[in-house]
Design an enzyme around this catalytic site. Structure first.
Site, short mmCIF file in Angstrom:
data_model
loop_
_atom_site.label_atom_id
_atom_site.label_comp_id
_atom_site.label_asym_id
_atom_site.label_seq_id
_atom_site.Cartn_x
_atom_site.Cartn_y
_atom_site.Cartn_z
N THR A 105 7.79 4.79 -6.67
CA THR A 105 7.77 5.97 -6.09
C THR A 105 7.79 6.60 -4.87
OG1 THR A 105 6.04 4.80 -6.35
CG2 THR A 105 6.12 5.90 -8.93
N THR A 153 1.57 -7.06 -9.65
CA THR A 153 1.28 -6.23 -8.54
C THR A 153 2.23 -5.10 -9.56
OG1 THR A 153 2.22 -5.29 -6.32
CG2 THR A 153 3.77 -6.31 -7.81
N GLU A 207 2.67 2.59 2.08
CA GLU A 207 2.47 4.29 2.13
C GLU A 207 2.11 4.55 4.12
OE1 GLU A 207 1.87 5.68 -1.81
OE2 GLU A 207 -0.06 5.64 -0.37
N ASN A 267 -0.76 10.58 0.67
CA ASN A 267 -2.28 10.65 -0.08
C ASN A 267 -2.20 12.26 -0.33
OD1 ASN A 267 -1.74 7.72 -1.32
ND2 ASN A 267 -1.64 7.34 0.45
#
Lengths: 406, 406
Positions: free
Chosen positions: A153, A190, A277, A401
């Site tokens: 993703t 996870t 991220e 984000n």
């Protein structure tokens, strides 16, 4: 941006596992977003799943199907998590399972579904169903890399790991893929990990080993402290290596398997952190000298979650007082701060509750400069310890984000 | 950058309190960084302090001195927290108290010291001592605004609040200042708050009221989940209003005081959030329908701390699935996700564990657009509730905290 993440390894065939990948148009045009694992008859499957009460529809179905009969297919989509979707989410997930079951001629209970992506939007079941024939046509034992790409993703790179080991004249292979970069603080699993091996092993034993090793790998990483609704980690053994089925953890072959399995699981877990991220650092947080393991675990996680520690790591700023401040609020009973010691990358930073007498600002700067940071906090209370792996907190994290859905 | 923070109010004289401010050169040149409060003889002082085990040297001394005899002076410096400084930190803090005590002719136990700023560096006691005469020469009842400026660190604006109320023909005043923008998740206090009133009140009653009201104000705000080592909140009553000393919480005057005191404390607490590091939103997180208060409190804090929720707030992105994901992992026992409801700024977003049937993306966008966001989560389990105030997570937050010491 990933920190020290190696190229995807060359994963050899694992007999009994074939993988097909297709583009369903859920993620973006020309992106792989549907992955199907085909498992041979007789394969044993173990799984651990998120502890989030808002667990996604596919997680609930997986938990139900896993207990029913031999699992034969894993059906995975990205781009949509099918979480926070209530009862209709369950229905749409089952609809995709039904479609696959009908095409391959198995019971729907043999299908395990997985979804990852945006939470709260209806699953585009029709797109997935339309992509199933292409994924089935694509089935091959050599598609591990494509599958690693297909489950991404916000990951910037696919994540894979492989180990082989020899035992009693036979060679065994363990391979796996994982995905995840944000909403990473797995709790019993996870989002997502798939590990396969050709060993023959009793499924109950496999489940016990998976749960135990998850606690030394995926359950010890955190990017941003948020536990996903879709976390799932699946281990498959096909038995194609030809050994007598392993049934006890005492057997030497079980021990050899666990050692290699742990390496694969840790490498996959670390890969998620390295590709966290906005990550610019890979940080090992070790808490030693605790009176009990739970103190070590919670202190390590509190350090790993502190936005102030994480932004200081981003800046390579030796603002170590922030680490002591977290230790102080972590809730360790009877903590005597005058016994606490702090080392970073081999430099003694603090002892006896304050700055080390020999500490110089240059030491702190040298300690914090590398991409790989090893923080060791010694609580000076006992022998228990634990290790957690995490990342720093960068501008890129906020950008990713704040813009994830747009 | 502060969100909806009003100008510093005009604070009238509170009889019995004088304030002096000076520049000691700890922070930066030409910045006020030492503040002295002089309290009249007979003033009553209550205090609550950080629960961080690594509490700073001045906090330890305050706790010791507060119990010993009538406090007469508060000695506050910014630019250095004197925390994580071990035994020598205690000695340097006491040295500054000694210097002030000698100049004004009181016992050292009458001095309460406070420090805020960088953790882990030695307190520059000599600079503070050198600035004491200038601060004493500056003593005046009208210096509340200067004091608000003098205690700032990463705050962009000084924070003050004042209320007056009439009772039985007398007028009473309550005024206070606070500071803080980062490392804000107070636990029994905040960093720093000073509130004064001219009411006459028994010191034990004042302490009880302070503890109770802190739990509805400073202990319900969070910017970044990190509890400071130096949190301190001090309430002073001088008795100069001339009333008969209030000794019981049952008295109508105690009740009138509590009402006004709560308003001042909440305004000061909200001001810290409004000026939170990098804040672009002021967010009220309300959790209702909980089976017990602790469930409501922890769920509200978990939402307020989630980096994924906070970055979505920054982006005004109605990514409400992230809120449900936090509710699911908050550890509420027996949570039935099918009973959870979510409202944002009056829009019903989710019900029965999924998106509301009437929800449209435009509603989410409208709900998330304003600077002031009110999130209401109803757990559908009982009557307990709680409220927490917080900010979003912006690029500016990372910039501030990556560059704080440089």
């Amino acid at each position: 941006m990933a920190v020290g993440l190696d190229d995807f390894p060359l994963i050899p065939e694992i007999k009994g596992i074939r993988i097909g990948v297709a583009e369903a148009g859920i993620k973006r045009p020309n992106k792989k977003d549907v992955v199907i694992f085909e498992l041979c008859e007789g394969a044993s499957v173990a799984g651990v799943f998120t502890q989030n009460a808002f667990c996604a529809a596919p997680v609930r179905i997986c938990q139900r199907h896993l207990g029913l009969e031999g699992s034969r297919y894993l059906l995975i989509n990205t781009g949509n998590a099918n979480a926070g979707t209530g009862k209709s989410g369950l229905a749409t997930a089952l609809k995709t399972c039904d479609a696959l079951a009908a095409q391959v001629g198995v019971n729907v209970e043999s299908i395990l579904p997985f979804s990852t992506g945006v939470i709260g939007e209806p699953l585009p079941a029709d797109k997935i169903i339309a992509a199933i024939p292409a994924a089935l046509a694509n089935l091959s034992p050599d598609n591990w890399h494509s599958a690693g790409v297909g489950i991404m993703t916000t990951d910037t790179l696919p994540k894979g790991s492989v180990r082989t080991f020899d035992f009693d004249g036979r060679t065994y292979t363990i391979a796996g893929i994982s995905k995840g970069a944000g909403m990473i603080r797995p709790n019993m699993a996870t989002m997502l990990g798939y590990i396969g091996s050709d060993i023959a092993m009793d499924v109950n034993l496999l489940q016990i080993i998976l749960k135990s090793v998850v606690n030394k790998s995926f359950n010890r990483i955190t990017v941003d402290s948020d536990t996903s609704t879709n976390d799932s980690c699946i281990a498959v053994v096909t038995g194609m290596a030809g050994n007598t089925k392993v049934t006890s953890i005492e057997e030497p072959l079980a021990q050899a398997f666990i050692a290699a399995f742990t390496e694969v699981m840790q490498e996959l877990a670390h890969a998620i952190v390295r590709d966290g991220e906005g990550a610019t650092k890979f940080v090992t947080v070790e808490v030693a000298g605790a009176a009990k393991q739970s103190d070590a675990t919670k202190t390590a996680f509190e350090i790993a979650h502190s936005p102030l520690v994480k932004t200081a790591l981003f800046a390579s700023d030796p603002n170590w007082g922030r680490i002591l401040a977290v230790v102080g609020r972590a809730g360790v009973e009877n903590l005597d701060v005058d016994c606490v010691q702090l080392h970073i990358n081999g430099f003694e930073i603090a002892r006896d509750g304050g700055r080390s007498p020999d500490y110089r600002e240059e030491h702190g700067k040298q300690a914090m400069a590398p991409e790989e940071i090893h923080i060791i906090v010694d609580l000076g209370m006992g022998d228990a310890s634990d290790v957690v792996w995490t990342t720093d907190f960068s501008h890129e994290y906020v950008t990713i984000n704040a813009e994830y859905r747009t």
